[in-house]
Design a protein around this motif. Sequence first.
Motif, PDB file in Angstrom:
ATOM      1  N   VAL A 216       0.843  -1.211   0.000  1.00  0.00           N
ATOM      2  CA  VAL A 216       0.000   0.000   0.000  1.00  0.00           C
ATOM      3  C   VAL A 216       0.870   1.251   0.000  1.00  0.00           C
ATOM      4  CG1 VAL A 216      -1.625   1.361   1.369  1.00  0.00           C
ATOM      5  CG2 VAL A 216      -1.980  -1.104   1.103  1.00  0.00           C
ATOM      6  N   ASN A 217       1.910   1.264   0.829  1.00  0.00           N
ATOM      7  CA  ASN A 217       2.749   2.454   0.934  1.00  0.00           C
ATOM      8  C   ASN A 217       3.555   2.711  -0.327  1.00  0.00           C
ATOM      9  OD1 ASN A 217       3.732   4.641   2.759  1.00  0.00           O
ATOM     10  ND2 ASN A 217       5.697   3.653   2.375  1.00  0.00           N
ATOM     11  N   THR A 218       4.044   1.661  -0.961  1.00  0.00           N
ATOM     12  CA  THR A 218       4.815   1.822  -2.201  1.00  0.00           C
ATOM     13  C   THR A 218       3.957   2.443  -3.298  1.00  0.00           C
ATOM     14  OG1 THR A 218       6.207  -0.083  -1.639  1.00  0.00           O
ATOM     15  CG2 THR A 218       6.162   0.619  -3.948  1.00  0.00           C
ATOM     16  N   ILE A 219       2.732   1.961  -3.426  1.00  0.00           N
ATOM     17  CA  ILE A 219       1.802   2.537  -4.404  1.00  0.00           C
ATOM     18  C   ILE A 219       1.504   3.992  -4.051  1.00  0.00           C
ATOM     19  CG2 ILE A 219      -0.573   2.450  -5.274  1.00  0.00           C
ATOM     20  CD1 ILE A 219      -0.410  -0.628  -4.939  1.00  0.00           C
ATOM     21  N   HIS A 220       1.303   4.254  -2.764  1.00  0.00           N
ATOM     22  CA  HIS A 220       0.982   5.599  -2.282  1.00  0.00           C
ATOM     23  C   HIS A 220       2.091   6.591  -2.636  1.00  0.00           C
ATOM     24  CE1 HIS A 220      -0.507   8.718   0.450  1.00  0.00           C
ATOM     25  NE2 HIS A 220       0.707   8.789   0.971  1.00  0.00           N
ATOM     26  N   ILE A 221       3.330   6.219  -2.351  1.00  0.00           N
ATOM     27  CA  ILE A 221       4.463   7.098  -2.639  1.00  0.00           C
ATOM     28  C   ILE A 221       4.574   7.350  -4.141  1.00  0.00           C
ATOM     29  CG2 ILE A 221       6.978   7.289  -2.615  1.00  0.00           C
ATOM     30  CD1 ILE A 221       6.967   5.803   0.043  1.00  0.00           C
ATOM     31  N   GLN A 222       4.426   6.314  -4.950  1.00  0.00           N
ATOM     32  CA  GLN A 222       4.558   6.464  -6.394  1.00  0.00           C
ATOM     33  C   GLN A 222       3.493   7.402  -6.956  1.00  0.00           C
ATOM     34  OE1 GLN A 222       7.127   5.033  -8.426  1.00  0.00           O
ATOM     35  NE2 GLN A 222       6.277   6.707  -9.669  1.00  0.00           N
ATOM     36  N   LYS A 223       2.263   7.280  -6.479  1.00  0.00           N
ATOM     37  CA  LYS A 223       1.188   8.147  -6.972  1.00  0.00           C
ATOM     38  C   LYS A 223       1.427   9.595  -6.582  1.00  0.00           C
ATOM     39  CE  LYS A 223      -2.484   4.718  -7.478  1.00  0.00           C
ATOM     40  NZ  LYS A 223      -3.847   4.278  -7.067  1.00  0.00           N
ATOM     41  N   ASN A 224       1.980   9.810  -5.394  1.00  0.00           N
ATOM     42  CA  ASN A 224       2.323  11.168  -4.997  1.00  0.00           C
ATOM     43  C   ASN A 224       3.398  11.756  -5.901  1.00  0.00           C
ATOM     44  OD1 ASN A 224       1.101  12.380  -2.359  1.00  0.00           O
ATOM     45  ND2 ASN A 224       1.283  10.199  -1.944  1.00  0.00           N
ATOM     46  N   TYR A 225       4.430  10.975  -6.189  1.00  0.00           N
ATOM     47  CA  TYR A 225       5.507  11.468  -7.047  1.00  0.00           C
ATOM     48  C   TYR A 225       5.011  11.730  -8.466  1.00  0.00           C
ATOM     49  CZ  TYR A 225       9.324  11.146  -3.750  1.00  0.00           C
ATOM     50  OH  TYR A 225      10.160  11.367  -2.684  1.00  0.00           O
ATOM     51  N   ASP A 226       4.126  10.888  -8.958  1.00  0.00           N
ATOM     52  CA  ASP A 226       3.562  11.123 -10.292  1.00  0.00           C
ATOM     53  C   ASP A 226       2.842  12.473 -10.319  1.00  0.00           C
ATOM     54  OD1 ASP A 226       4.502   8.697 -11.148  1.00  0.00           O
ATOM     55  OD2 ASP A 226       2.588   7.642 -10.917  1.00  0.00           O
ATOM     56  N   TYR A 227       2.147  12.779  -9.239  1.00  0.00           N
ATOM     57  CA  TYR A 227       1.433  14.060  -9.140  1.00  0.00           C
ATOM     58  C   TYR A 227       2.421  15.225  -9.121  1.00  0.00           C
ATOM     59  CZ  TYR A 227      -1.093  17.912  -6.921  1.00  0.00           C
ATOM     60  OH  TYR A 227      -1.625  19.145  -6.622  1.00  0.00           O
ATOM     61  N   TYR A 228       3.480  15.097  -8.318  1.00  0.00           N
ATOM     62  CA  TYR A 228       4.458  16.180  -8.209  1.00  0.00           C
ATOM     63  C   TYR A 228       5.171  16.418  -9.545  1.00  0.00           C
ATOM     64  CZ  TYR A 228       3.808  15.301  -3.210  1.00  0.00           C
ATOM     65  OH  TYR A 228       3.281  15.123  -1.969  1.00  0.00           O
ATOM     66  N   LEU A 229       5.516  15.334 -10.240  1.00  0.00           N
ATOM     67  CA  LEU A 229       6.183  15.473 -11.531  1.00  0.00           C
ATOM     68  C   LEU A 229       5.271  16.124 -12.561  1.00  0.00           C
ATOM     69  CD1 LEU A 229       8.054  12.053 -11.668  1.00  0.00           C
ATOM     70  CD2 LEU A 229       9.104  14.314 -11.476  1.00  0.00           C
ATOM     71  N   ASP A 230       3.995  15.793 -12.491  1.00  0.00           N
ATOM     72  CA  ASP A 230       3.030  16.423 -13.391  1.00  0.00           C
ATOM     73  C   ASP A 230       2.930  17.918 -13.104  1.00  0.00           C
ATOM     74  OD1 ASP A 230       0.746  16.282 -15.380  1.00  0.00           O
ATOM     75  OD2 ASP A 230      -0.347  17.004 -13.623  1.00  0.00           O
ATOM     76  N   TYR A 231       2.968  18.278 -11.813  1.00  0.00           N
ATOM     77  CA  TYR A 231       2.932  19.704 -11.440  1.00  0.00           C
ATOM     78  C   TYR A 231       4.147  20.440 -12.004  1.00  0.00           C
ATOM     79  CZ  TYR A 231       3.808  23.870  -8.704  1.00  0.00           C
ATOM     80  OH  TYR A 231       4.115  25.161  -8.335  1.00  0.00           O
ATOM     81  N   ILE A 232       5.333  19.854 -11.834  1.00  0.00           N
ATOM     82  CA  ILE A 232       6.552  20.484 -12.344  1.00  0.00           C
ATOM     83  C   ILE A 232       6.473  20.669 -13.857  1.00  0.00           C
ATOM     84  CG2 ILE A 232       9.027  20.157 -12.689  1.00  0.00           C
ATOM     85  CD1 ILE A 232       9.085  18.708 -10.015  1.00  0.00           C
ATOM     86  N   LYS A 233       5.962  19.666 -14.539  1.00  0.00           N
ATOM     87  CA  LYS A 233       5.822  19.755 -15.993  1.00  0.00           C
ATOM     88  C   LYS A 233       4.904  20.896 -16.390  1.00  0.00           C
ATOM     89  CE  LYS A 233       4.311  17.065 -20.022  1.00  0.00           C
ATOM     90  NZ  LYS A 233       3.758  15.767 -20.489  1.00  0.00           N
ATOM     91  N   ARG A 234       3.773  21.035 -15.679  1.00  0.00           N
ATOM     92  CA  ARG A 234       2.797  22.070 -16.013  1.00  0.00           C
ATOM     93  C   ARG A 234       3.343  23.477 -15.779  1.00  0.00           C
ATOM     94  NH1 ARG A 234      -1.061  21.750 -12.492  1.00  0.00           N
ATOM     95  NH2 ARG A 234      -0.605  19.750 -11.480  1.00  0.00           N
ATOM     96  N   VAL A 235       4.053  23.678 -14.666  1.00  0.00           N
ATOM     97  CA  VAL A 235       4.564  25.029 -14.368  1.00  0.00           C
ATOM     98  C   VAL A 235       5.767  25.377 -15.227  1.00  0.00           C
ATOM     99  CG1 VAL A 235       3.660  25.004 -12.020  1.00  0.00           C
ATOM    100  CG2 VAL A 235       6.014  24.234 -12.450  1.00  0.00           C
ATOM    101  N   SER A 236       6.381  24.354 -15.826  1.00  0.00           N
ATOM    102  CA  SER A 236       7.565  24.603 -16.666  1.00  0.00           C
ATOM    103  C   SER A 236       7.213  24.914 -18.103  1.00  0.00           C
ATOM    104  CB  SER A 236       8.491  23.367 -16.630  1.00  0.00           C
ATOM    105  OG  SER A 236       8.928  23.100 -15.314  1.00  0.00           O
ATOM    106  N   GLU A 237       5.959  24.648 -18.485  1.00  0.00           N
ATOM    107  CA  GLU A 237       5.553  24.861 -19.876  1.00  0.00           C
ATOM    108  C   GLU A 237       5.354  26.335 -20.194  1.00  0.00           C
ATOM    109  OE1 GLU A 237       2.052  22.434 -20.175  1.00  0.00           O
ATOM    110  OE2 GLU A 237       3.191  20.608 -20.559  1.00  0.00           O
TER     111      GLU A 237
END
Length: 237
Positions: A216-237
Amino acid sequence: METNHYQYITEQIEHYSSKPLREAIFFVIKNAIIEGIFLPGDRLTEDDIAQQFNCSRTPVREALRKLEQENLLQVKPGIGMVISNVDIELLHQELEIRKMLENYSIQKACEGITEEELKKLEWATDKLQQAINSNDRIAASRANIEFHRLLYSYSRNTFLQKTTDSLWLSFRISFLSARNEDVTMVDKSWYEERNNEHLQLIQAIRDKDVEKAIRVNTIHIQKNYDYYLDYIKRVSE
């Protein structure tokens, strides 16, 4: 230094009053960076901070040097000390290390966690849900950090807890996204899904089901990082 910076630092100083001055300065400024009080590119000066803490520049210089070592500050020629931008490569590195350390903490927690400690984890999830309900992403980020810090503390490993003090790059991005996006655009279903994972994790730890807790925790951490990376991508465009 802006007024809101002074106000935040003033409120935090008392919390760390029992620590040596250089450590208090380090933690107060670090928290201000993580929580988005200081934004990437903001300039810090030894004189401003020394004035705020009513001290000499020596402990300030020591604290800033340590923050630079943690990649939260950088020296720019002709400008001075500034808050670092988010480093995506460091974020990927944090992902791998955090999975290992946090899952180890969960394994140790399953061995000896108390009912009172489980209640503290549940209280942190309650705080997070309240923040979600009120569209308060700053409070949500704080509650999330509280939850994961509790997990580390339940490892009973002092060295591990000290090591993980530097693993909050992802939470910094969480605060930055809260500062820079319209709070009316909060995806409540996404946050509630992450908080539900917290609850699943608590139950697995209560059941001493190490395999399920780590899954559960491994999935949780990965989903959080996917969200953060998506945020960085959006603000960098």
